[in-house]
Design a protein around this motif. Structure first.
Motif, PDB file in Angstrom:
ATOM      1  N   ASP A 169      88.871  39.360  17.845  1.00  0.00           N
ATOM      2  CA  ASP A 169      88.267  39.280  19.164  1.00  0.00           C
ATOM      3  C   ASP A 169      87.024  40.160  19.274  1.00  0.00           C
ATOM      4  OD1 ASP A 169      90.065  37.501  20.211  1.00  0.00           O
ATOM      5  OD2 ASP A 169      91.360  39.014  21.106  1.00  0.00           O
ATOM      6  N   MET A 170      86.990  41.211  18.498  1.00  0.00           N
ATOM      7  CA  MET A 170      85.902  42.177  18.593  1.00  0.00           C
ATOM      8  C   MET A 170      84.547  41.543  18.300  1.00  0.00           C
ATOM      9  SD  MET A 170      87.392  45.155  19.166  1.00  0.00           S
ATOM     10  CE  MET A 170      86.314  46.409  18.528  1.00  0.00           C
ATOM     11  N   PHE A 171      84.527  40.493  17.501  1.00  0.00           N
ATOM     12  CA  PHE A 171      83.270  39.873  17.077  1.00  0.00           C
ATOM     13  C   PHE A 171      82.954  38.605  17.884  1.00  0.00           C
ATOM     14  CE2 PHE A 171      85.041  42.240  13.582  1.00  0.00           C
ATOM     15  CZ  PHE A 171      83.957  42.920  13.057  1.00  0.00           C
ATOM     16  N   SER A 172      83.813  38.278  18.831  1.00  0.00           N
ATOM     17  CA  SER A 172      83.729  36.967  19.476  1.00  0.00           C
ATOM     18  C   SER A 172      82.498  36.794  20.355  1.00  0.00           C
ATOM     19  CB  SER A 172      84.997  36.705  20.299  1.00  0.00           C
ATOM     20  OG  SER A 172      85.158  37.706  21.304  1.00  0.00           O
ATOM     21  N   LEU A 173      81.881  37.878  20.814  1.00  0.00           N
ATOM     22  CA  LEU A 173      80.719  37.774  21.688  1.00  0.00           C
ATOM     23  C   LEU A 173      79.415  38.115  20.970  1.00  0.00           C
ATOM     24  CD1 LEU A 173      82.281  39.259  24.938  1.00  0.00           C
ATOM     25  CD2 LEU A 173      81.782  36.868  24.433  1.00  0.00           C
ATOM     26  N   CYS A 174      79.496  38.241  19.648  1.00  0.00           N
ATOM     27  CA  CYS A 174      78.283  38.488  18.857  1.00  0.00           C
ATOM     28  C   CYS A 174      77.532  37.189  18.606  1.00  0.00           C
ATOM     29  CB  CYS A 174      78.642  39.119  17.509  1.00  0.00           C
ATOM     30  SG  CYS A 174      79.241  40.816  17.619  1.00  0.00           S
ATOM     31  N   VAL A 175      76.223  37.292  18.518  1.00  0.00           N
ATOM     32  CA  VAL A 175      75.418  36.183  18.036  1.00  0.00           C
ATOM     33  C   VAL A 175      75.648  36.098  16.524  1.00  0.00           C
ATOM     34  CG1 VAL A 175      73.069  35.322  17.737  1.00  0.00           C
ATOM     35  CG2 VAL A 175      73.705  36.510  19.855  1.00  0.00           C
TER      36      VAL A 175
END
Length: 414
Positions: free
Chosen positions: A7-13
């Protein structure tokens, strides 16, 4: 339950690229998690770009006519409009107006409450995520609407320079209320670091200030009246509200956007003959002097946001990375300040540039008072034998700076 690392990377481009570059690892019970390099990262490289779970413009900032997109916080004034307002000169004309990329013709408003957005995409994203809950419709200007009462109460206890907003908490509630998969969003919010009850109390008092420390109960009452939801009942009891308050105070990342700043950076990049360069630089220098005289240090549209991956970055007094907002919106760019080796922790600084140059004792005082921890970075460890110089003594030394030095610092900030 802690949020899964995925989840930690889910909002990264480009999250797949980011996961090949960095990883989140547990360090110990004191520091918690940290962000570590998985490959060599070069100085100046963008490590990742991330959008927030939620973000909100500061309420005083909005009231003072710093116009920003309600969703992405993009500055809505053109650079010339921005410069005219900040300098108090309505006749001001900026050279090279083509370098301003604000496009008023594509701005849109919510048809019910007239809140402004920079594009149809942002308007739709806000409506899909939270705005259906927070839209006040024809009551947007009604001081007796529960949400407006909550905003007014916050303004009376949290003056500029602002560091947080009650509306960040309101948007957290609205997101969950609107979501079909409520458990997913609650899991994402559960990632952000939590505090012990006594620390939560300290953070709440720090946000409110000594004068208003007794107002937490009033804010809780108004928050409950405006937004209560059965699915989130634990956020609406006094202890849960205090925890939410502390979560925002601990994890909120400041956001600054400015069409004028964007224009200045574009001017700096122009390839001009020496005489034209000198004239343009002189014009910009004088403009900032006029703005300083008229407006002071409040130049930007300002707000805060909750960023999943960025929140895993720990502090160092000699950071190897820093966050910035070069797109003039809420997209956070984490850039390397130095070469970073595989396995090395990626750290940012919770202190500004001037604070990082102060003594170890002074830095620790600021960090203890504002973030409730004692720094053990390599710089602090190497300075353990330093004499304890208090903040007050250093501030006394700083008063000896010339007015020109202060102006030069402000130019650097812009």
């Amino acid at each position: 339950m802690a949020a899964p690392v995925d989840d930690m990377f889910s909002l990264c481009v480009d999250p797949c690229k980011v996961t090949s570059s960095v990883e989140v690892k547990f360090i110990d019970n004191i520091k918690g998690k940290g962000l570590f390099a998985k490959r060599s990262i070069k100085k100046g490289e963008t490590i990742f770009i991330e959008r927030p779970l939620v973000s909100a413009q500061f309420l005083w900032n909005s009231l003072y006519k710093y116009k920003a997109c309600e969703y992405c916080l993009r500055a809505l004034e053109t650079a010339e409009e921005n410069a005219r307002r900040l300098s108090g000169n309505p006749a001001l004309s900026l050279p090279h107006p083509e370098l301003c990329h604000v496009r008023p013709e594509v701005h849109q408003t919510c048809p019910q409450c007239q809140v402004m957005y920079c594009s149809s995409e942002c308007r739709q994203a806000a409506a899909d995520q939270y705005h259906r809950v927070l839209c006040l419709g024809p009551s947007e200007e009604d001081p007796d609407h529960p949400i407006n009462k909550l905003k007014d109460a916050w303004r009376t206890v949290h003056y500029p320079p602002e560091t947080s907003s009650i509306m960040l908490m309101a948007k957290m509630v609205a997101v969950v209320k609107q979501a079909k998969d409520k458990a997913h969003w609650q899991r994402l919010f559960s990632h952000f670091c939590s505090r012990a009850a006594n620390e939560e109390e300290e953070i709440a008092h720090k946000l409110l200030g000594e004068q208003f420390r007794g107002q937490l109960g009033l804010l809780h009452s108004l928050f409950r009246e405006a937004l209560y939801d059965d699915h989130l009942s634990r956020w609406f009891v006094p202890d849960g509200f205090r925890s939410l308050f502390a979560l925002v105070g601990t994890n909120g990342q400041g956001i600054g956007t400015s069409s004028l700043s964007q224009w200045v950076h574009a001017c700096d990049a122009l390839d001009l003959p020496d005489q034209q360069r000198e004239q343009l630089d002189s014009f910009i220098d004088q403009l900032y002097k006029d703005i300083d005289k008229e407006t002071g240090e409040f130049l930007n549209c300002e707000g805060s946001g909750l960023y999943l991956l960025q929140s895993s970055c720990n502090h160092s007094c000699i950071p190897n990375a820093e966050a910035s907002f070069p797109d003039n919106n809420f997209l956070l760019h984490l850039n390397a300040l130095s070469d970073i080796s595989p396995g090395e922790e990626i750290c940012i600084s919770y202190l500004d540039f001037c604070q990082r140059d102060r003594s170890r004792h002074s830095r620790h005082k600021i960090l203890r008072e504002n973030y409730l921890f004692v720094c053990s970075c390599s710089k602090c460890t190497s300075q353990m034998d330093e004499l304890d110089v208090t903040s007050e003594e250093e501030e006394g030394e700083a008063e000896g700076e010339t007015e020109g030095d202060e102006m030069e610092d402000e130019m650097t900030d812009v």
